[in-house]
Design a protein around this motif. Structure first.
Motif, PDB file in Angstrom:
ATOM      1  N   GLY A  46       0.823  -1.204   0.000  1.00  0.00           N
ATOM      2  CA  GLY A  46       0.000   0.000   0.000  1.00  0.00           C
ATOM      3  C   GLY A  46       0.856   1.251   0.000  1.00  0.00           C
ATOM      4  N   GLY A  47       0.214   2.380  -0.091  1.00  0.00           N
ATOM      5  CA  GLY A  47       0.909   3.666  -0.052  1.00  0.00           C
ATOM      6  C   GLY A  47       1.717   3.947  -1.304  1.00  0.00           C
ATOM      7  N   ASP A  48       2.413   5.079  -1.269  1.00  0.00           N
ATOM      8  CA  ASP A  48       3.248   5.494  -2.393  1.00  0.00           C
ATOM      9  C   ASP A  48       4.564   4.732  -2.383  1.00  0.00           C
ATOM     10  OD1 ASP A  48       1.355   7.401  -3.113  1.00  0.00           O
ATOM     11  OD2 ASP A  48       2.301   8.953  -1.890  1.00  0.00           O
ATOM     12  N   ARG A  49       5.114   4.556  -3.567  1.00  0.00           N
ATOM     13  CA  ARG A  49       6.444   3.952  -3.682  1.00  0.00           C
ATOM     14  C   ARG A  49       7.093   4.447  -4.969  1.00  0.00           C
ATOM     15  NH1 ARG A  49       2.982  -0.413  -3.361  1.00  0.00           N
ATOM     16  NH2 ARG A  49       2.368  -1.295  -5.331  1.00  0.00           N
ATOM     17  N   VAL A  50       8.391   4.308  -5.021  1.00  0.00           N
ATOM     18  CA  VAL A  50       9.133   4.774  -6.189  1.00  0.00           C
ATOM     19  C   VAL A  50       8.814   3.901  -7.401  1.00  0.00           C
ATOM     20  CG1 VAL A  50      10.996   5.816  -4.851  1.00  0.00           C
ATOM     21  CG2 VAL A  50      11.157   3.423  -5.511  1.00  0.00           C
ATOM     22  N   ASP A  51       8.881   4.493  -8.584  1.00  0.00           N
ATOM     23  CA  ASP A  51       8.506   3.774  -9.801  1.00  0.00           C
ATOM     24  C   ASP A  51       9.473   2.657 -10.170  1.00  0.00           C
ATOM     25  OD1 ASP A  51      10.566   5.472 -10.535  1.00  0.00           O
ATOM     26  OD2 ASP A  51       9.561   6.244 -12.308  1.00  0.00           O
ATOM     27  N   TYR A  52      10.698   2.695  -9.661  1.00  0.00           N
ATOM     28  CA  TYR A  52      11.675   1.666 -10.011  1.00  0.00           C
ATOM     29  C   TYR A  52      11.653   0.475  -9.048  1.00  0.00           C
ATOM     30  CZ  TYR A  52      14.324   4.217  -6.459  1.00  0.00           C
ATOM     31  OH  TYR A  52      14.712   4.852  -5.317  1.00  0.00           O
ATOM     32  N   LEU A  53      10.800   0.496  -8.035  1.00  0.00           N
ATOM     33  CA  LEU A  53      10.797  -0.579  -7.044  1.00  0.00           C
ATOM     34  C   LEU A  53      10.404  -1.929  -7.651  1.00  0.00           C
ATOM     35  CD1 LEU A  53      11.171  -1.481  -4.148  1.00  0.00           C
ATOM     36  CD2 LEU A  53       8.806  -0.807  -3.700  1.00  0.00           C
ATOM     37  N   GLU A  54       9.342  -1.965  -8.434  1.00  0.00           N
ATOM     38  CA  GLU A  54       8.893  -3.249  -8.988  1.00  0.00           C
ATOM     39  C   GLU A  54       9.960  -3.915  -9.862  1.00  0.00           C
ATOM     40  OE1 GLU A  54       5.258  -5.331 -11.442  1.00  0.00           O
ATOM     41  OE2 GLU A  54       5.041  -3.270 -10.789  1.00  0.00           O
ATOM     42  N   PRO A  55      10.618  -3.203 -10.797  1.00  0.00           N
ATOM     43  CA  PRO A  55      11.670  -3.861 -11.573  1.00  0.00           C
ATOM     44  C   PRO A  55      12.833  -4.373 -10.707  1.00  0.00           C
ATOM     45  CG  PRO A  55      11.040  -1.792 -12.616  1.00  0.00           C
ATOM     46  CD  PRO A  55      10.345  -1.847 -11.296  1.00  0.00           C
ATOM     47  N   VAL A  56      13.178  -3.645  -9.666  1.00  0.00           N
ATOM     48  CA  VAL A  56      14.256  -4.087  -8.779  1.00  0.00           C
ATOM     49  C   VAL A  56      13.845  -5.365  -8.048  1.00  0.00           C
ATOM     50  CG1 VAL A  56      15.559  -3.497  -6.692  1.00  0.00           C
ATOM     51  CG2 VAL A  56      15.279  -1.801  -8.506  1.00  0.00           C
ATOM     52  N   VAL A  57      12.611  -5.383  -7.540  1.00  0.00           N
ATOM     53  CA  VAL A  57      12.130  -6.576  -6.841  1.00  0.00           C
ATOM     54  C   VAL A  57      12.041  -7.761  -7.792  1.00  0.00           C
ATOM     55  CG1 VAL A  57      10.176  -7.587  -5.595  1.00  0.00           C
ATOM     56  CG2 VAL A  57      10.931  -5.268  -5.061  1.00  0.00           C
ATOM     57  N   ARG A  58      11.569  -7.527  -9.014  1.00  0.00           N
ATOM     58  CA  ARG A  58      11.508  -8.618  -9.994  1.00  0.00           C
ATOM     59  C   ARG A  58      12.893  -9.196 -10.260  1.00  0.00           C
ATOM     60  NH1 ARG A  58       9.741  -6.288 -14.748  1.00  0.00           N
ATOM     61  NH2 ARG A  58       8.682  -4.597 -13.747  1.00  0.00           N
ATOM     62  N   ARG A  59      13.878  -8.318 -10.334  1.00  0.00           N
ATOM     63  CA  ARG A  59      15.228  -8.789 -10.662  1.00  0.00           C
ATOM     64  C   ARG A  59      15.907  -9.488  -9.496  1.00  0.00           C
ATOM     65  NH1 ARG A  59      20.032  -5.601 -13.764  1.00  0.00           N
ATOM     66  NH2 ARG A  59      21.520  -7.298 -13.636  1.00  0.00           N
ATOM     67  N   TYR A  60      15.768  -8.943  -8.282  1.00  0.00           N
ATOM     68  CA  TYR A  60      16.524  -9.458  -7.150  1.00  0.00           C
ATOM     69  C   TYR A  60      15.692 -10.180  -6.099  1.00  0.00           C
ATOM     70  CZ  TYR A  60      20.137  -6.506  -9.083  1.00  0.00           C
ATOM     71  OH  TYR A  60      21.044  -5.939  -9.924  1.00  0.00           O
ATOM     72  N   GLY A  61      14.373 -10.107  -6.198  1.00  0.00           N
ATOM     73  CA  GLY A  61      13.513 -10.675  -5.161  1.00  0.00           C
ATOM     74  C   GLY A  61      13.709 -12.148  -4.902  1.00  0.00           C
ATOM     75  N   SER A  62      13.950 -12.920  -5.903  1.00  0.00           N
ATOM     76  CA  SER A  62      14.096 -14.358  -5.709  1.00  0.00           C
ATOM     77  C   SER A  62      15.483 -14.749  -5.204  1.00  0.00           C
ATOM     78  CB  SER A  62      13.810 -15.092  -7.015  1.00  0.00           C
ATOM     79  OG  SER A  62      14.762 -14.716  -7.993  1.00  0.00           O
TER      80      SER A  62
END
Length: 77
Positions: A46-62
């Protein structure tokens, strides 16, 4: 060296930083932290977040192991 896990140490230091900034009358930025494991967990933040967060999580989350479920903003989880 501390016996605490890095995530708990980071939460503790972040909470201290938020408290110090708030005591000085400032709005802390960022105002909260969360440890997530996958892009699917982003929606639950929820809430606001930076626009680059999702690509970073996709790349490094696993690449990281699970360690924490988000708690209320400004408080350790």
């Amino acid at each position: 060296m501390s016996n605490r896990r890095p995530a708990s140490l980071l939460r503790e230091r972040f909470a201290a930083l938020v408290a110090a900034e708030t005591a000085l009358g400032r709005d802390p930025e960022p105002e909260r932290i969360a440890f997530i494991r996958s892009p699917a967990e982003l929606a639950g933040l929820g809430g606001d977040r930076v626009d680059y967060l999702e690509p970073v999580v996709r790349r490094y989350g696993s690449r990281v192991s699970p360690c924490w479920t988000p708690g209320p903003p400004g408080r350790p989880g």
